[in-house]
Scaffold this active site. Structure first.
Site, PDB file in Angstrom:
ATOM      1  N   ASP A  33       0.576 -13.830  -1.319  1.00 37.09           N
ATOM      2  CA  ASP A  33       0.822 -12.474  -1.806  1.00 37.09           C
ATOM      3  C   ASP A  33       0.507 -11.441  -0.737  1.00 37.09           C
ATOM      4  O   ASP A  33      -0.135 -11.738   0.267  1.00 37.09           O
ATOM      5  CB  ASP A  33      -0.121 -12.186  -2.980  1.00 37.09           C
ATOM      6  N   LYS A  55       4.801  -8.629  -3.336  1.00 37.59           N
ATOM      7  CA  LYS A  55       5.590  -7.555  -3.949  1.00 37.59           C
ATOM      8  C   LYS A  55       5.105  -6.261  -3.324  1.00 37.59           C
ATOM      9  O   LYS A  55       3.937  -5.934  -3.358  1.00 37.59           O
ATOM     10  CB  LYS A  55       5.349  -7.511  -5.461  1.00 37.59           C
ATOM     11  N   MET A 167      -5.564  -2.114 -10.618  1.00 40.83           N
ATOM     12  CA  MET A 167      -4.225  -1.499 -10.618  1.00 40.83           C
ATOM     13  C   MET A 167      -4.217  -0.180 -11.386  1.00 40.83           C
ATOM     14  O   MET A 167      -3.240   0.133 -12.075  1.00 40.83           O
ATOM     15  CB  MET A 167      -3.195  -2.469 -11.239  1.00 40.83           C
TER      16      MET A 167
HETATM   17  N1  SAH Z   1      -6.115 -11.602  -9.015  1.00 39.11           N
HETATM   18  C1  SAH Z   1      -6.711 -10.430  -8.405  1.00 39.11           C
HETATM   19  C2  SAH Z   1      -6.209  -9.150  -9.027  1.00 39.11           C
HETATM   20  C3  SAH Z   1      -4.729  -8.921  -8.869  1.00 39.11           C
HETATM   21  S1  SAH Z   1      -4.223  -7.340  -9.437  1.00 39.11           S
HETATM   22  C4  SAH Z   1      -8.233 -10.548  -8.492  1.00 39.11           C
HETATM   23  O1  SAH Z   1      -8.760 -11.395  -9.227  1.00 39.11           O
HETATM   24  O2  SAH Z   1      -8.903  -9.806  -7.766  1.00 39.11           O
HETATM   25  C5  SAH Z   1      -4.319  -6.382  -7.980  1.00 39.11           C
HETATM   26  C6  SAH Z   1      -5.425  -5.367  -8.092  1.00 39.11           C
HETATM   27  O3  SAH Z   1      -6.694  -5.965  -7.785  1.00 39.11           O
HETATM   28  C7  SAH Z   1      -5.337  -4.222  -7.127  1.00 39.11           C
HETATM   29  O4  SAH Z   1      -4.436  -3.228  -7.581  1.00 39.11           O
HETATM   30  C8  SAH Z   1      -6.754  -3.711  -7.118  1.00 39.11           C
HETATM   31  O5  SAH Z   1      -7.054  -2.988  -8.285  1.00 39.11           O
HETATM   32  C9  SAH Z   1      -7.525  -5.020  -7.185  1.00 39.11           C
HETATM   33  N2  SAH Z   1      -7.898  -5.503  -5.843  1.00 39.11           N
HETATM   34  C10 SAH Z   1      -7.446  -6.606  -5.224  1.00 39.11           C
HETATM   35  N3  SAH Z   1      -8.015  -6.743  -4.021  1.00 39.11           N
HETATM   36  C11 SAH Z   1      -8.870  -5.710  -3.879  1.00 39.11           C
HETATM   37  C12 SAH Z   1      -9.759  -5.284  -2.862  1.00 39.11           C
HETATM   38  N4  SAH Z   1      -9.903  -5.964  -1.722  1.00 39.11           N
HETATM   39  N5  SAH Z   1     -10.484  -4.157  -3.070  1.00 39.11           N
HETATM   40  C13 SAH Z   1     -10.374  -3.464  -4.209  1.00 39.11           C
HETATM   41  N6  SAH Z   1      -9.550  -3.805  -5.204  1.00 39.11           N
HETATM   42  C14 SAH Z   1      -8.799  -4.916  -5.041  1.00 39.11           C
END
Ligand code: SAH
Length: 255
Positions: A33, A55, A167
Site C-alpha cells: 500500500d 490508492k 482517516m
Molecule cells: N491498517 C492501518 C489503518 C489504515 S487506515 C492501521 O492499523 O494502522 C489509514 C489511516 O491510518 C490513516 O488515514 C491515518 O489515520 C492512520 N495512519 C496510518 N499510518 C499512520 C501514521 N504513520 N501516523 C499516523 N496515522 C497513521
C-alpha cells in the site's frame, strides 16, 4: 502458506513483527500500500518483485483488482506478501482480501501488525488508557463511503474514554461539531499525530473546539479525550533519574 496478509506497522521498520520481517525476507512478490513506510519497503529483498497498489488521490486502485491480483499470484504458487500499513484487519480491507482468497480456495495467513491507532498516540507520549483517566478507547474511521453505516458521533461522545480517529482529517470540523453537540466539552484535549514513527512525525495539539481549524495533514491519527493532554515522551535524563530515585525510595518506604 502461499499468501500472507502482513501488517507493516505504523512506519518505523523496528516496529515490524519478527514474523513480518521473516516473511518479507523470503518473499517472491510483495504487494504493498501507499502507507507502508519507506524503511519497511527498504527491507524487501532485491530479488522480490514489488507491486505498489497504493490508492492515491487521482489514482484509485480498485479493491477488486487488488484481490484478483492476489488470487492470481497465489495461484502461481509464489510466496506472496500482501503488506499493509498498521494491522491488516484495522481499516485495512484485509478482510475483503482474505475472503477473496478463501473463495478462490487458496491458503493464506494473516500476520497482525502494530496498528497506528495505538502506535501513533504512543509516539506522542499518549497512553490510550490510563488509570482513573480513561478506561476505554474507541477506534473509529472519520471517512465514510456511500452506503456504509453512519457513525453516531453524538452517541460516541457519551461513551467516555478515549476516541481515536483514523482517516479523520478531511471531516474533522464536522466530527468535532457533532461530538460537542453530543456533550463533549469544547476544551476536551485533542492531539493529531501525523506520519507517526517516521522521521516526518509531527504532533498538533489543540482543544476540541479548534480541531476544525487546526492545520493537520493526512495521514494522521486524531486522539480526543483527557489522555490527549499527556506527553510522556519528554525524556530528560536528569528528570528520569530523579523519578527513578523517587520511585525506588517510595518502594523502599512501602516495604
Ligand atoms: N491498517 C492501518 C489503518 C489504515 S487506515 C492501521 O492499523 O494502522 C489509514 C489511516 O491510518 C490513516 O488515514 C491515518 O489515520 C492512520 N495512519 C496510518 N499510518 C499512520 C501514521 N504513520 N501516523 C499516523 N496515522 C497513521
Amino acid at each position: 502458506m502461499s499468501v500472507a496478509l502482513v501488517g507493516a506497522g505504523p512506519g518505523d521498520p523496528d516496529l515490524l513483527t519478527i514474523k513480518a520481517a521473516r516473511l518479507l525476507a523470503a518473499a517472491d512478490v510483495v504487494v504493498h500500500d501507499a502507507l507502508v513506510g519507506d524503511g519497511v519497503l527498504a527491507l524487501i529483498p532485491e530479488s522480490a518483485e514489488r507491486i505498489d497498489v497504493g490508492k492515491r488521490p487521482g489514482r484509485p486502485a480498485s479493491q477488486e483488482l487488488i484481490s484478483a491480483l492476489l488470487v492470481e499470484l497465489g495461484r502461481q504458487g509464489k510466496r506472496v506478501v500482501r503488506l499493509k500499513g498498521g494491522d491488516p484487519f484495522v481499516f485495512g480491507r484485509g478482510g475483503e482480501e482474505a475472503l477473496a482468497l478463501r473463495e478462490a480456495g487458496l491458503e493464506f495467513e494473516v500476520v497482525p501488525g502494530i496498528t497506528s491507532s495505538i502506535a501513533a498516540p504512543a509516539a506522542a507520549g499518549i497512553p490510550v488508557t490510563h488509570r482513573s483517566v480513561s478506561a476505554a478507547f474507541t477506534v473509529v474511521t472519520g471517512h465514510r463511503r456511500p452506503g456504509e453505516p453512519n457513525i453516531d458521533w453524538r452517541s460516541l461522545a457519551k461513551v467516555g474514554g478515549t476516541i481515536v480517529i483514523l482517516m479523520g482529517v478531511a471531516h474533522r470540523a464536522a466530527i468535532a461539531a457533532e461530538l460537542i453537540i453530543g456533550g463533549l466539552a469544547t476544551d476536551t484535549p485533542v492531539a493529531a499525530i501525523q506520519r507517526a514513527t517516521t522521521d516526518q512525525q509531527e504532533v498538533v495539539r489543540c482543544d476540541l473546539a479548534d480541531l476544525g481549524s487546526a492545520g493537520i495533514e493526512s495521514p494522521a491519527t486524531i486522539v480526543i479525550g483527557a489522555v490527549a493532554a499527556f506527553d510522556l515522551t519528554a525524556f530528560d535524563l536528569t528528570a528520569a533519574g530523579t523519578l527513578r530515585a523517587t520511585q525506588s525510595q517510595q518502594v523502599i518506604a512501602a516495604t
